[in-house]
Design a protein around this motif. Structure first.
Motif, short mmCIF file in Angstrom:
data_model
loop_
_atom_site.label_atom_id
_atom_site.label_comp_id
_atom_site.label_asym_id
_atom_site.label_seq_id
_atom_site.Cartn_x
_atom_site.Cartn_y
_atom_site.Cartn_z
N UNK A 179 0.81 -1.21 0.00
CA UNK A 179 0.00 0.00 0.00
C UNK A 179 0.84 1.25 0.00
N UNK A 180 2.03 1.21 0.64
CA UNK A 180 2.90 2.39 0.68
C UNK A 180 3.78 2.50 -0.54
N UNK A 181 4.29 1.34 -1.04
CA UNK A 181 5.36 1.39 -2.03
C UNK A 181 4.93 1.04 -3.43
N UNK A 182 3.99 0.11 -3.58
CA UNK A 182 3.72 -0.42 -4.90
C UNK A 182 2.93 0.58 -5.72
N UNK A 183 3.39 0.82 -6.94
CA UNK A 183 2.71 1.70 -7.84
C UNK A 183 2.82 1.12 -9.23
N UNK A 184 1.71 1.10 -9.96
CA UNK A 184 1.72 0.56 -11.32
C UNK A 184 2.34 1.58 -12.24
N UNK A 185 3.61 1.36 -12.59
CA UNK A 185 4.33 2.37 -13.35
C UNK A 185 3.78 2.51 -14.76
N UNK A 186 3.02 1.53 -15.24
CA UNK A 186 2.44 1.66 -16.57
C UNK A 186 1.24 2.59 -16.58
N UNK A 187 0.62 2.79 -15.43
CA UNK A 187 -0.58 3.61 -15.36
C UNK A 187 -0.34 4.97 -14.74
N UNK A 188 0.93 5.24 -14.31
CA UNK A 188 1.22 6.50 -13.65
C UNK A 188 1.18 7.65 -14.61
N UNK A 189 0.71 8.81 -14.17
CA UNK A 189 0.61 9.98 -15.03
C UNK A 189 1.28 11.19 -14.41
N UNK A 190 2.29 10.98 -13.53
CA UNK A 190 2.94 12.11 -12.90
C UNK A 190 4.01 12.67 -13.82
N UNK A 191 4.88 13.50 -13.30
CA UNK A 191 5.83 14.23 -14.14
C UNK A 191 7.15 13.53 -14.31
N UNK A 192 7.35 12.34 -13.75
CA UNK A 192 8.64 11.66 -13.86
C UNK A 192 8.71 10.85 -15.14
N UNK A 193 8.58 11.57 -16.27
CA UNK A 193 8.59 10.96 -17.58
C UNK A 193 9.82 11.44 -18.33
N UNK A 194 10.51 10.50 -18.96
CA UNK A 194 11.70 10.86 -19.69
C UNK A 194 11.38 10.93 -21.17
N UNK A 195 12.38 11.20 -21.98
CA UNK A 195 12.21 11.34 -23.42
C UNK A 195 11.55 10.12 -24.01
N UNK A 196 10.56 10.35 -24.92
CA UNK A 196 9.86 9.25 -25.55
C UNK A 196 8.62 8.84 -24.80
N UNK A 197 8.29 9.48 -23.69
CA UNK A 197 7.08 9.18 -22.97
C UNK A 197 7.18 8.00 -22.04
N UNK B 96 1.16 -12.01 -14.15
CA UNK B 96 0.77 -10.61 -13.97
C UNK B 96 0.19 -10.14 -15.30
N UNK B 97 -1.07 -9.72 -15.31
CA UNK B 97 -1.79 -9.40 -16.54
C UNK B 97 -2.17 -7.93 -16.60
N UNK B 98 -2.41 -7.46 -17.84
CA UNK B 98 -2.88 -6.08 -18.01
C UNK B 98 -4.40 -6.05 -17.98
N UNK B 99 -4.97 -4.87 -18.27
CA UNK B 99 -6.43 -4.72 -18.16
C UNK B 99 -7.17 -5.55 -19.21
N UNK B 100 -6.51 -5.95 -20.29
CA UNK B 100 -7.15 -6.80 -21.30
C UNK B 100 -6.88 -8.29 -21.05
N UNK B 101 -6.30 -8.62 -19.91
CA UNK B 101 -6.02 -9.99 -19.48
C UNK B 101 -4.85 -10.64 -20.21
N UNK B 102 -4.05 -9.84 -20.92
CA UNK B 102 -2.84 -10.37 -21.55
C UNK B 102 -1.73 -10.48 -20.51
#
Length: 387
Positions: A39-57, A277-283
């Motif tokens: 609850x404190x540490x785990x974050x889905x980095x594929x769904x994050x929308x904060x500002x820690x984005x590097x070149x290429x998105x 570990x699957x994505x939202x489309x169950x892949x």
């Protein structure tokens, strides 16, 4: 039964109940601690929308102070070799798998599937002067497992209709004016043989004769050469990335702890003995396996112990592999900390951040090669070739 025997039985029951209760308390405490940690540490980095984005998105994983150290690639590919593969394949012919001009939504979906089939299949077209009844298709549909590779059938209800897949379940709704039999040329088991191609062609010619239709059969030798070419390309990019976590002090990990960590972080245990570990489309994005031979089975994992676990990422079957790799590394770091483990290669040698960076470069290079050949990783063609 004497009073002594009754007393001994009662004492035994009390001891057993005490052990069960103690184990339940221990597991409950561990589960609560794991949930709080995630609850404190785990974050889905594929769904994050904060500002820690590097070149290429690309979103960089947040690993805190953990040092991710294990890494293996099977088969081993050096970064320079991976880049050579990119260069050589950029100059080689690409598969003709590009979608046709825009159409209506239903037609577009069907036409794209047709293009995907043409890219990796030996396709025989059957054009009938009269309607080909469903009953005539039953025999060839039943032979779909006779050629060691997947067989698909497409049909047109009339000349202006879109192509639809024909199965035993969809037959019985009328007939088809045009039919295509599609035999996949290669998969992970290797290329189709020239003999098998000839057998499929003969079956299609016999079918066409029986329904008074014309069969357009591509040259078998050319198709076999294409099968070999596809197989050679697939062998270059068929890479599995693995991350091993072993105990720091050689003490075993318990299956109960592994299961709690896995389920808390979003993994689901599959019947074959691995967590996925699957994505939202169950892949499936990546998997968690026992590094030792026994699989993780639902009825035995509670009593299982192991000296290592392995995260696996199937490179050609995953889209956005760089981001998925970052997410897998993030979770591997959490598992390593929670289990008191370290990450090592197959020789039990610790790996540095620079080693992990080289592996990521290899992954990017491999998926770039696939995209250049019109076989994007995780796309429909790739999922068929690397099934």
């Amino acid at each position: 039964m004497s009073e002594l025997q009754i007393s001994l039985i009662a004492i035994g029951l009390i001891v057993v109940m005490g052990v069960v209760f103690f184990n339940w308390i221990q597991q409950w405490r561990f589960r609560r601690g794991a949930e709080e940690a995630f609850g404190r540490k785990h974050e889905d980095v594929l769904l994050r929308t904060d500002t820690s984005v590097v070149e290429g998105g690309r979103v960089e994983p947040q690993l805190g102070k953990e040092v991710l150290q294990d890494f293996q690639v099977e088969p081993q590919v050096e970064p320079a070799e991976a880049m050579e593969i990119v260069q050589s394949d950029l100059d080689s012919p690409t598969f003709d798998a590009m979608p046709p001009a825009p159409a209506t939504s239903v037609e577009q979906a069907s036409n794209v599937s047709e293009g995907v089939i043409d890219a990796v299949d030996y396709v025989v077209s059957i054009n009938g002067e009269t309607l080909i009844a469903d009953s005539h298709l039953t025999e060839v549909l039943q032979r779909k497992f006779d050629f060691n590779k997947p067989v698909r059938w497409l049909g047109q209800r009339d000349a202006a209709a879109f192509w639809e897949e024909i199965t035993m379940e969809t037959s019985g709704k009328g007939g088809y004016v045009n039919v295509k039999g599609c035999l996949q040329l290669a998969d992970r088991a290797g290329p189709l043989s020239e003999v098998t191609l000839s057998e499929f062609r003969d079956m299609m010619q016999n079918f066409a004769a029986n329904v008074n239709a014309a069969a357009d059969c591509p040259d078998v030798r050319e198709a076999y050469a294409r099968a070999l070419s596809i197989d050679q390309f697939c062998a270059k990019v068929d890479v599995m990335i693995g991350i091993n976590i072993i105990s720091k002090d050689a003490s075993p990990f318990t299956g109960a702890k592994i299961r709690v960590l896995a389920e808390t972080s979003g993994f689901k245990l599959g019947p074959e003995g691995a967590f996925h570990y699957r994505d939202e489309s169950n892949a499936v994005l990546f998997s968690l396996n026992n590094h030792e031979p026994p699989p993780f089975l639902s009825d035995s994992i509670r009593t299982l112990t192991t000296h290592g676990i392995t995260f696996l990422l199937d490179v050609p079957r995953v889209a956005n592999g760089e981001q998925v790799f970052d997410q897998m590394m993030h979770l591997a770091g959490i598992f390593s900390d929670a289990l008191g483990g370290i990450m090592v290669d197959d020789n039990r040698v610790l790996l540095s951040d620079s080693g992990i960076g080289k592996i990521k470069q290899q992954l990017i290079a491999i998926q770039s090669v696939m995209l250049a050949r019109n076989i994007p990783a995780g796309g429909e063609i790739a999922l068929r070739l690397f099934a």
